[in-house]
Design an enzyme around this catalytic site. Structure first.
Site, PDB file in Angstrom:
ATOM      1  N   GLU A  74       0.871  -1.187   0.000  1.00 42.63           N
ATOM      2  CA  GLU A  74       0.000   0.000   0.000  1.00 42.63           C
ATOM      3  C   GLU A  74       0.904   1.232   0.000  1.00 42.63           C
ATOM      4  O   GLU A  74       1.780   1.361   0.839  1.00 42.63           O
ATOM      5  CB  GLU A  74      -0.898  -0.059   1.252  1.00 42.63           C
ATOM      6  CG  GLU A  74      -1.573   1.242   1.647  1.00 42.63           C
ATOM      7  CD  GLU A  74      -2.506   1.812   0.591  1.00 42.63           C
ATOM      8  OE1 GLU A  74      -3.450   1.119   0.196  1.00 42.63           O
ATOM      9  OE2 GLU A  74      -2.287   2.963   0.153  1.00 42.63           O
ATOM     10  N   ASP A 126       5.238   1.960  -3.425  1.00 40.01           N
ATOM     11  CA  ASP A 126       4.504   1.999  -4.681  1.00 40.01           C
ATOM     12  C   ASP A 126       4.456   0.591  -5.289  1.00 40.01           C
ATOM     13  O   ASP A 126       5.494  -0.008  -5.549  1.00 40.01           O
ATOM     14  CB  ASP A 126       5.239   2.972  -5.630  1.00 40.01           C
ATOM     15  CG  ASP A 126       4.470   3.220  -6.919  1.00 40.01           C
ATOM     16  OD1 ASP A 126       3.516   2.464  -7.206  1.00 40.01           O
ATOM     17  OD2 ASP A 126       4.833   4.177  -7.624  1.00 40.01           O
ATOM     18  N   GLY A 127       3.249   0.096  -5.518  1.00 39.79           N
ATOM     19  CA  GLY A 127       3.081  -1.245  -6.075  1.00 39.79           C
ATOM     20  C   GLY A 127       3.786  -1.428  -7.406  1.00 39.79           C
ATOM     21  O   GLY A 127       4.308  -2.497  -7.720  1.00 39.79           O
ATOM     22  N   ASP A 146      -6.208  -4.009  -5.763  1.00 39.54           N
ATOM     23  CA  ASP A 146      -7.333  -3.363  -5.081  1.00 39.54           C
ATOM     24  C   ASP A 146      -7.044  -1.859  -5.055  1.00 39.54           C
ATOM     25  O   ASP A 146      -6.775  -1.287  -4.009  1.00 39.54           O
ATOM     26  CB  ASP A 146      -7.413  -3.952  -3.666  1.00 39.54           C
ATOM     27  CG  ASP A 146      -8.579  -3.432  -2.877  1.00 39.54           C
ATOM     28  OD1 ASP A 146      -9.424  -2.709  -3.441  1.00 39.54           O
ATOM     29  OD2 ASP A 146      -8.635  -3.731  -1.668  1.00 39.54           O
ATOM     30  N   SER A 147      -7.112  -1.254  -6.211  1.00 42.01           N
ATOM     31  CA  SER A 147      -6.596   0.112  -6.361  1.00 42.01           C
ATOM     32  C   SER A 147      -7.700   1.161  -6.348  1.00 42.01           C
ATOM     33  O   SER A 147      -8.883   0.844  -6.340  1.00 42.01           O
ATOM     34  CB  SER A 147      -5.863   0.212  -7.703  1.00 42.01           C
ATOM     35  OG  SER A 147      -6.794   0.097  -8.757  1.00 42.01           O
ATOM     36  N   THR A 148      -7.266   2.413  -6.399  1.00 39.60           N
ATOM     37  CA  THR A 148      -8.188   3.526  -6.619  1.00 39.60           C
ATOM     38  C   THR A 148      -8.461   3.618  -8.125  1.00 39.60           C
ATOM     39  O   THR A 148      -8.071   2.743  -8.883  1.00 39.60           O
ATOM     40  CB  THR A 148      -7.546   4.844  -6.127  1.00 39.60           C
ATOM     41  OG1 THR A 148      -6.257   4.960  -6.755  1.00 39.60           O
ATOM     42  CG2 THR A 148      -7.351   4.838  -4.631  1.00 39.60           C
ATOM     43  N   ASP A 149      -9.103   4.671  -8.553  1.00 36.88           N
ATOM     44  CA  ASP A 149      -9.357   4.862  -9.982  1.00 36.88           C
ATOM     45  C   ASP A 149      -8.036   5.148 -10.711  1.00 36.88           C
ATOM     46  O   ASP A 149      -7.042   5.496 -10.073  1.00 36.88           O
ATOM     47  CB  ASP A 149     -10.329   6.041 -10.171  1.00 36.88           C
ATOM     48  CG  ASP A 149     -11.679   5.773  -9.511  1.00 36.88           C
ATOM     49  OD1 ASP A 149     -12.350   4.819  -9.919  1.00 36.88           O
ATOM     50  OD2 ASP A 149     -12.046   6.515  -8.577  1.00 36.88           O
TER      51      ASP A 149
HETATM   52  N1  AG3 Z   1     -11.196   0.536  -4.838  1.00 37.53           N
HETATM   53  C1  AG3 Z   1     -11.989   0.883  -6.004  1.00 37.53           C
HETATM   54  C2  AG3 Z   1     -12.680   2.186  -5.828  1.00 37.53           C
HETATM   55  C3  AG3 Z   1     -13.207   2.768  -7.076  1.00 37.53           C
HETATM   56  C4  AG3 Z   1     -14.317   3.685  -6.756  1.00 37.53           C
HETATM   57  N2  AG3 Z   1     -14.428   4.758  -7.660  1.00 37.53           N
HETATM   58  C5  AG3 Z   1     -15.147   5.869  -7.428  1.00 37.53           C
HETATM   59  N3  AG3 Z   1     -15.841   6.005  -6.357  1.00 37.53           N
HETATM   60  N4  AG3 Z   1     -15.117   6.803  -8.314  1.00 37.53           N
HETATM   61  C6  AG3 Z   1     -11.865   0.329  -3.643  1.00 37.53           C
HETATM   62  C7  AG3 Z   1     -10.963  -0.099  -2.535  1.00 37.53           C
HETATM   63  C8  AG3 Z   1     -11.681  -0.922  -1.534  1.00 37.53           C
HETATM   64  N5  AG3 Z   1     -10.814  -1.812  -0.869  1.00 37.53           N
END
Ligand code: AG3
Length: 283
Positions: A106, A137-138, A155-158
């Site tokens: 993470e 950084d992954g 399990d990333s963000t956008d």
């Molecule tokens: N990861 C994906 C979140 C994407 C949501 N996008 C948005 N709200 N625009 C979630 C991490 C959970 N462990």
């Protein structure tokens, strides 16, 4: 007084939840982190204003990112989670007695610290002795791994901000190399519905198809994400996500789940026609 949180899903669409109170807000080296109590969805974690999870619907995302590959792989023991600082993915993984080691990479240690304090529902299993956390950084971490993991869960963000590098060809190619000969990678794949998300989804799919012999996509309904219709990418060196899967093996484990089940596992790979077409366009 009324407090509302709003996420902009597109230039013309907003999603709002009524907030009870704000619990945490900080600017880390990487992003803005907020945690608040909402009336409908319980506790909510947002990063840079984007909903990462809510207490009410996080089970859907975390069960689907974990149990689909854990069922498809007959013997997953060593697992890499990239991102996932909220701990939800780890919580589902540690339920498997056969899992020997989970490396959690993470980038933002402050997300983990905040979730440990305010989101015990997801972060509660991060201290399991099988979990090894790396705050880096992954994209960089994966460059040095070869033939190590049975499973990689992204399990990333956008795909903008700190998560951007995790949607690149370089990253997927390195994941391929970091996996054992029968390894599986699953990544959160964005939504097919709104144009910009769909474009990101197609781009990710194209790059995965270029890196793995088998690339499929499955879906789940996640109410608090843009459009509620969310996809996951299933990339594999050997195992098909549905054919020849020993579903009875998974059932015998006796894990209780709220969303995932083996019938749904197979059905989740049946996609709406417009989504199939979008994928086909880049394959
Ligand atoms: N990861 C994906 C979140 C994407 C949501 N996008 C948005 N709200 N625009 C979630 C991490 C959970 N462990």
């Amino acid at each position: 007084m009324e407090l509302w949180f709003t996420e902009q899903h597109t230039k013309n669409v907003r999603f709002s939840m009524k907030v009870d109170r704000q619990l945490y807000s900080a600017q880390s080296e990487f992003q803005r982190i907020d945690i608040f109590d909402s009336l409908e969805f319980g506790r909510v974690l947002t990063l840079d204003g984007y909903v990462m999870l809510t207490e009410k619907d996080e089970f859907i995302y975390h069960e689907m990112i974990v149990h689909v590959p854990m069922c498809a792989h007959p013997d997953a023991r060593k697992i890499l989670v990239i991102g996932g600082g909220d701990g939800g993915t780890v919580r589902e993984l540690v339920r498997y007695a056969a899992v020997e080691r989970i490396d959690l990479v993470e980038i933002d240690e402050q997300v983990v610290a905040a979730c440990k304090e305010y989101l015990p529902q997801t972060a509660g299993k991060l201290n399991d002795p099988r979990v090894h956390a790396f705050y880096e950084d992954g994209l960089k971490f994966i460059r040095h791994q070869e033939n190590e993991y049975d499973l990689i869960l992204v399990d990333s963000t956008d795909p903008f901000g700190p998560g951007e590098g995790l949607f690149t060809r370089e990253f997927y190619g390195n994941c391929f190399r970091a996996l054992k000969a029968d390894g599986i990678m699953v990544n959160q794949h964005e939504s097919p519905f709104y144009k910009e998300d769909a474009y990101a989804m197609q781009r990710a799919h194209k790059r995965i198809v270029e890196s793995f012999p088998l690339a499929r996509v499955y879906q789940a309904h996640i109410p608090t994400y843009p459009s509620g219709h969310w996809l996951f990418g299933f990339a594999s060196k050997q195992y098909h996500p549905v054919h020849n899967v020993d579903f009875s093996r998974w059932e015998k484990l006796g894990l209780r789940t709220q969303y995932y089940n083996t019938k749904l596992h197979a059905a989740a790979f049946a996609l709406p026609t417009y989504v199939e077409e979008m994928l086909r366009d880049v394959e």
